[in-house]
Design an enzyme around this catalytic site. Structure first.
Site, mmCIF file in Angstrom:
data_model
loop_
_atom_site.group_PDB
_atom_site.id
_atom_site.type_symbol
_atom_site.label_atom_id
_atom_site.label_comp_id
_atom_site.label_asym_id
_atom_site.label_seq_id
_atom_site.Cartn_x
_atom_site.Cartn_y
_atom_site.Cartn_z
ATOM 1 N N ARG A 120 0.912 -1.281 -0.041
ATOM 2 C CA ARG A 120 -0.101 0.074 -0.103
ATOM 3 C C ARG A 120 0.907 1.335 0.068
ATOM 4 N NH1 ARG A 120 -3.300 2.956 4.195
ATOM 5 N NH2 ARG A 120 -5.075 3.671 3.063
ATOM 6 N N ILE A 163 -7.002 8.056 -0.892
ATOM 7 C CA ILE A 163 -6.828 6.572 -0.756
ATOM 8 C C ILE A 163 -7.635 6.085 0.262
ATOM 9 C CG2 ILE A 163 -4.617 6.384 0.620
ATOM 10 C CD1 ILE A 163 -3.968 3.663 -1.076
ATOM 11 N N SER A 164 -8.698 5.031 0.043
ATOM 12 C CA SER A 164 -9.554 4.728 0.774
ATOM 13 C C SER A 164 -8.992 3.971 2.118
ATOM 14 C CB SER A 164 -10.708 3.996 0.195
ATOM 15 O OG SER A 164 -11.318 4.730 -0.586
ATOM 16 N N GLN A 165 -9.699 4.054 3.308
ATOM 17 C CA GLN A 165 -9.364 3.212 4.384
ATOM 18 C C GLN A 165 -9.303 1.722 3.922
ATOM 19 O OE1 GLN A 165 -12.576 3.420 7.213
ATOM 20 N NE2 GLN A 165 -11.304 2.161 8.791
#
Length: 226
Positions: A48, A74-76
């Site tokens: 990530r 950037i999403s959880q």
């Protein structure tokens, strides 16, 4: 421009980007209710930190959304895992459309789990960066397009599944029209102050069955290109 694959050291990470940090994130996801072991394993192994600015690498494996520029995030990881899990719950789709490439992280997660991913991004610089990451990671089953995401990708439809990574008041009809009769769609719907993650499943007769999966918070779904 030459695209060079990432060296093994960059993929492996160290310190706050090490495998130990990724294992902790995987454990957090499992403790938070993510049940699909396939999804957890992909998130455990996907770097990530490669999808965010280097200044934020130390936070890459926190269970939180992070900025990627241009007013986007950037999403959880939990949200990425939940959306992916919901997409796969009734079977693995062969062909998935993603609206809102962003950093490319959600698309990369999907590409590790389904045969073919198509992703559309309206912000050219974000797509350029995401494409570079895809090439460096050697992701071959993913195609990307610079366009208005509300239009979908009609030339490549129909799609067995669609995932939206931005929230609107409703799902654009153009996207629904590009789904197979039994397709699955996962999307946040609502206003900036009140959004719900929904799943829509085609009944094979032209109608969709909708269910709510819980509250979420996403950037707005915008039209046009930027």
């Amino acid at each position: 421009m030459n695209i060079h694959p990432l060296p093994p050291s960059a993929l492996k990470g160290e310190g706050m980007t090490s495998q130990r940090a990724r294992d902790r994130l995987a454990a957090t996801l499992k403790e938070s209710g993510i049940r699909d072991a396939r999804v957890i394993d992909v998130i455990r192994n996907l770097p990530r930190h490669h999808f965010i600015d280097q200044a934020l690498h130390s936070r890459a494996y926190e269970n939180t959304a992070l900025p990627i520029g241009h007013g986007q995030t950037i999403s959880q990881p939990w949200v990425v895992a939940r959306m992916t899990e919901a997409l796969l719950e009734f079977g693995v789709p062969q062909k998935v459309l993603e609206i809102g490439t962003g950093s490319g992280y959600q698309a990369a997660v999907l590409a590790a789990l389904v045969p073919q991913v198509y992703t559309v991004e309206r912000i050219e610089e974000l797509l350029r960066q995401a494409r570079r990451r895809f090439r460096q990671l050697g992701i071959a089953n993913l195609r990307s397009r610079y366009d208005d995401g509300k239009l979908g990708w009609p030339d490549e439809g129909p799609f067995d599944a669609v995932i939206l990574t931005a929230a609107g008041d409703a799902i654009p009809h153009a996207i629904l029209d590009q789904m197979t009769p039994t397709g699955v769609l996962i999307a946040p719907v609502g206003s900036p102050s009140s959004q719900t993650l929904i799943r829509m499943r085609g009944d094979g007769q032209g109608d969709f069955v909708q269910e709510e999966l819980g509250p979420v918070s996403f950037v707005p779904l915008l039209g046009g290109i930027g």
